[in-house]
Design a protein around this motif. Sequence first.
Motif, PDB file in Angstrom:
ATOM      1  N   VAL A 123       0.759  -1.308   0.079  1.00 14.34           N
ATOM      2  CA  VAL A 123      -0.021   0.050   0.144  1.00 14.34           C
ATOM      3  C   VAL A 123       0.855   1.364   0.151  1.00 14.34           C
ATOM      4  O   VAL A 123       1.822   1.404   0.874  1.00 14.34           O
ATOM      5  CB  VAL A 123      -0.933  -0.078   1.118  1.00 14.34           C
ATOM      6  N   ASP A 124       0.608   2.204  -0.948  1.00 11.95           N
ATOM      7  CA  ASP A 124       1.673   3.302  -1.131  1.00 11.95           C
ATOM      8  C   ASP A 124       0.991   4.287   0.104  1.00 11.95           C
ATOM      9  O   ASP A 124       0.024   4.504   0.202  1.00 11.95           O
ATOM     10  CB  ASP A 124       1.232   4.132  -2.478  1.00 11.95           C
ATOM     11  N   PRO A 125       1.966   4.836   0.677  1.00 13.77           N
ATOM     12  CA  PRO A 125       1.683   5.723   1.831  1.00 13.77           C
ATOM     13  C   PRO A 125       0.661   6.986   1.591  1.00 13.77           C
ATOM     14  O   PRO A 125      -0.389   7.420   1.912  1.00 13.77           O
ATOM     15  CB  PRO A 125       2.891   6.060   2.311  1.00 13.77           C
ATOM     16  N   ALA A 126       1.186   7.389   0.314  1.00  9.04           N
ATOM     17  CA  ALA A 126       0.130   8.641   0.011  1.00  9.04           C
ATOM     18  C   ALA A 126      -1.405   8.147  -0.439  1.00  9.04           C
ATOM     19  O   ALA A 126      -2.216   8.885  -0.415  1.00  9.04           O
ATOM     20  CB  ALA A 126       1.047   9.349  -1.538  1.00  9.04           C
ATOM     21  N   PHE A 153      -0.721  10.486  11.586  1.00 10.62           N
ATOM     22  CA  PHE A 153       0.290   9.712  11.931  1.00 10.62           C
ATOM     23  C   PHE A 153       1.257   9.209  10.774  1.00 10.62           C
ATOM     24  O   PHE A 153       2.176   8.686  10.905  1.00 10.62           O
ATOM     25  CB  PHE A 153      -0.193   8.175  12.469  1.00 10.62           C
ATOM     26  N   HIS A 154       0.889   9.485   9.568  1.00  7.22           N
ATOM     27  CA  HIS A 154       1.499   8.995   8.424  1.00  7.22           C
ATOM     28  C   HIS A 154       2.824   9.968   8.269  1.00  7.22           C
ATOM     29  O   HIS A 154       2.748  11.153   8.509  1.00  7.22           O
ATOM     30  CB  HIS A 154       0.499   9.216   7.045  1.00  7.22           C
ATOM     31  N   ALA A 155       3.787   9.368   7.730  1.00  6.15           N
ATOM     32  CA  ALA A 155       5.043  10.158   7.497  1.00  6.15           C
ATOM     33  C   ALA A 155       5.026  10.766   6.249  1.00  6.15           C
ATOM     34  O   ALA A 155       5.618  11.821   5.982  1.00  6.15           O
ATOM     35  CB  ALA A 155       6.285   9.251   7.677  1.00  6.15           C
ATOM     36  N   ALA A 156       4.318  10.335   5.228  1.00  7.77           N
ATOM     37  CA  ALA A 156       4.336  10.883   3.807  1.00  7.77           C
ATOM     38  C   ALA A 156       3.779  12.151   4.033  1.00  7.77           C
ATOM     39  O   ALA A 156       2.960  12.879   4.876  1.00  7.77           O
ATOM     40  CB  ALA A 156       2.900  10.181   3.101  1.00  7.77           C
ATOM     41  N   PRO A 157       4.466  13.147   3.143  1.00  2.97           N
ATOM     42  CA  PRO A 157       4.250  14.488   2.884  1.00  2.97           C
ATOM     43  C   PRO A 157       2.728  14.852   2.560  1.00  2.97           C
ATOM     44  O   PRO A 157       2.183  15.717   3.050  1.00  2.97           O
ATOM     45  CB  PRO A 157       5.095  15.049   1.890  1.00  2.97           C
ATOM     46  N   ALA A 158       2.185  13.977   1.900  1.00  4.82           N
ATOM     47  CA  ALA A 158       0.738  13.965   1.863  1.00  4.82           C
ATOM     48  C   ALA A 158      -0.179  14.206   3.023  1.00  4.82           C
ATOM     49  O   ALA A 158      -1.236  14.775   2.830  1.00  4.82           O
ATOM     50  CB  ALA A 158       0.087  12.733   0.872  1.00  4.82           C
ATOM     51  N   ALA A 159       0.137  13.743   3.989  1.00  5.33           N
ATOM     52  CA  ALA A 159      -0.445  13.672   5.283  1.00  5.33           C
ATOM     53  C   ALA A 159      -0.614  15.557   5.662  1.00  5.33           C
ATOM     54  O   ALA A 159      -1.629  16.036   6.017  1.00  5.33           O
ATOM     55  CB  ALA A 159       0.136  13.207   6.630  1.00  5.33           C
ATOM     56  N   MET A 160       0.695  16.113   5.603  1.00  3.57           N
ATOM     57  CA  MET A 160       0.537  17.534   5.890  1.00  3.57           C
ATOM     58  C   MET A 160      -0.369  18.196   5.002  1.00  3.57           C
ATOM     59  O   MET A 160      -1.237  19.082   5.287  1.00  3.57           O
ATOM     60  CB  MET A 160       2.216  18.254   5.972  1.00  3.57           C
TER      61      MET A 160
END
Length: 328
Positions: A123-126, A153-160
């Motif tokens: 599963v891709d984080p984004a 909690f996701h490290a992916a930049p998409a989270a911000m």
Amino acid sequence: MRLISRLVCCVFLLLPVAAATAADDLAQRLAASDGWVKWQVPLADEAGDSCCYEGRGGAAGRRGCDLDGRRWSINDAAPTEVGTARELAVYAHVKAGQVDAVRALSATCPASSTGAITRLDGVDPAASVNWLAARVRRDDGRKDDEGIAAIAFHAAPAAMTALRAFAEAGQPRARREAALFWMGQTRGAEGVTAVDRVAHEDADAKIRSHSVFVLSQARKYDGYARVLAIAGSDRSGEVRGQALFWLAQMEDDRAAADIIAALRRETDTEVREQAVFALTQLPDGQGDQRLIELMRGDYPREVKQKALFWLGQSGSDTALAFLDSVLH
């Protein structure tokens, strides 16, 4: 070089489309499942150990999480165990092709269910973030905090990116508050700076007040200085008063002097009253001594009345000794 630039541009234009497609693929994989489904992605650096805890001799002890349980709480404040991988486990419960619950836990947190837990690999984080964000938007605020916490909690930049969108004006207030809270808790300096901007610029006084609370939790990132600035500058007396309250809660040695300085400069009666109350929240019994100083100092009558009231409520030896000296 011009051809290369155009190709790079086109690649970046395609990235959102690719992320959306991956999120659709995740949705299809979930719809084809049944029961609890789990996938793992990198965990945000600032996120703590998201797991279930219980009281043990006055302290919170880590325990496993029952995914099927009706009572559900996590504690993300504890640091992740040293030497463990920074991984997040996202759990989605599927029934009749629809996801009806989501949990986000540290991968090291034991999780159980009466049924089998299916693992999805690759599963891709984004894509995970985008799928969760779509679910938040679709649920019309009913489960905002659950989904937004999982995103944060996701490290992916998409989270911000998703958190910023949910914190924007025009979103439901509860959704904005959840996004701001988790932004400040999990996104490091970038998240705190974004919350600080909202605290200074947003048109909604309740959102600014909530942002002050979030900043008060960000001690690693000049939270005290940020809250103090708002206590002296916000256009709303309610927000300034809340800022003074949270200054007292931050266990900073500067708080007492800064609250009294605010009390001296304030012209708003309600803010002055809030400042007096804030002094009662100082740790280690400091509040009573500061209230006594107000009683003895050159302060408006209403300030002294509030100080006397809170001394009467205290019941401490210091407060009672002062009251005895005044009454005799």
